[in-house]
Design a protein around this motif. Structure first.
Motif, PDB file in Angstrom:
ATOM      1  N   HIS A   1      11.110  51.089  39.171  1.00 49.34           N
ATOM      2  CA  HIS A   1      12.117  50.748  40.175  1.00 49.34           C
ATOM      3  C   HIS A   1      11.674  49.468  40.858  1.00 49.34           C
ATOM      4  O   HIS A   1      10.604  49.433  41.457  1.00 49.34           O
ATOM      5  N   SER A   2      12.498  48.433  40.767  1.00 46.99           N
ATOM      6  CA  SER A   2      12.117  47.169  41.379  1.00 46.99           C
ATOM      7  C   SER A   2      12.245  47.280  42.882  1.00 46.99           C
ATOM      8  O   SER A   2      13.140  47.940  43.406  1.00 46.99           O
ATOM      9  N   THR A   3      11.342  46.617  43.603  1.00 43.96           N
ATOM     10  CA  THR A   3      11.371  46.669  45.055  1.00 43.96           C
ATOM     11  C   THR A   3      12.064  45.451  45.633  1.00 43.96           C
ATOM     12  O   THR A   3      12.591  45.509  46.730  1.00 43.96           O
ATOM     13  N   ASN A   4      12.056  44.363  44.919  1.00 44.93           N
ATOM     14  CA  ASN A   4      12.687  43.139  45.401  1.00 44.93           C
ATOM     15  C   ASN A   4      13.814  42.743  44.470  1.00 44.93           C
ATOM     16  O   ASN A   4      13.690  42.853  43.263  1.00 44.93           O
ATOM     17  N   ARG A   5      14.897  42.285  45.042  1.00 48.17           N
ATOM     18  CA  ARG A   5      16.018  41.837  44.231  1.00 48.17           C
ATOM     19  C   ARG A   5      16.312  40.378  44.557  1.00 48.17           C
ATOM     20  O   ARG A   5      16.059  39.920  45.655  1.00 48.17           O
ATOM     21  N   VAL A   6      16.908  39.706  43.605  1.00 48.39           N
ATOM     22  CA  VAL A   6      17.266  38.314  43.794  1.00 48.39           C
ATOM     23  C   VAL A   6      18.481  38.257  44.716  1.00 48.39           C
ATOM     24  O   VAL A   6      19.424  39.027  44.565  1.00 48.39           O
ATOM     25  N   HIS A   7      18.448  37.332  45.669  1.00 46.77           N
ATOM     26  CA  HIS A   7      19.565  37.168  46.584  1.00 46.77           C
ATOM     27  C   HIS A   7      20.715  36.488  45.857  1.00 46.77           C
ATOM     28  O   HIS A   7      20.566  35.400  45.312  1.00 46.77           O
ATOM     29  N   ARG A   8      21.870  37.142  45.842  1.00 54.18           N
ATOM     30  CA  ARG A   8      23.032  36.552  45.177  1.00 54.18           C
ATOM     31  C   ARG A   8      23.719  35.587  46.115  1.00 54.18           C
ATOM     32  O   ARG A   8      23.902  35.869  47.291  1.00 54.18           O
TER      33      ARG A   8
END
Length: 60
Positions: free
Chosen positions: A36-43
């Motif tokens: 499970h990724s903890t950081n996501r790219v800001h769209r």
């Protein structure tokens, strides 16, 4: 003669390992097994999408 008991020495590295393991197990209890990724790219706001909920108030 009695033997002296060895004192168990805890290193900072061992403490950090135990904390990481506990956090990992707790996270798996909550989210389930697997990655499970903890950081996501800001769209960007300008990113094109067809979904009505992203198009604004113009949708009927």
């Amino acid at each position: 003669m009695k033997r002296k008991k060895k004192k168990q020495v805890t290193n900072l590295d061992d403490v950090i390992k135990a904390m990481r393991r506990g956090n990992r197990e707790g996270e798996q209890d909550v989210l389930g097994p697997g990655f499970h990724s903890t950081n996501r790219v800001h769209r960007s706001k300008k990113t094109y999408t067809r979904k009505a909920k992203h198009k604004g108030n113009d949708v009927d």
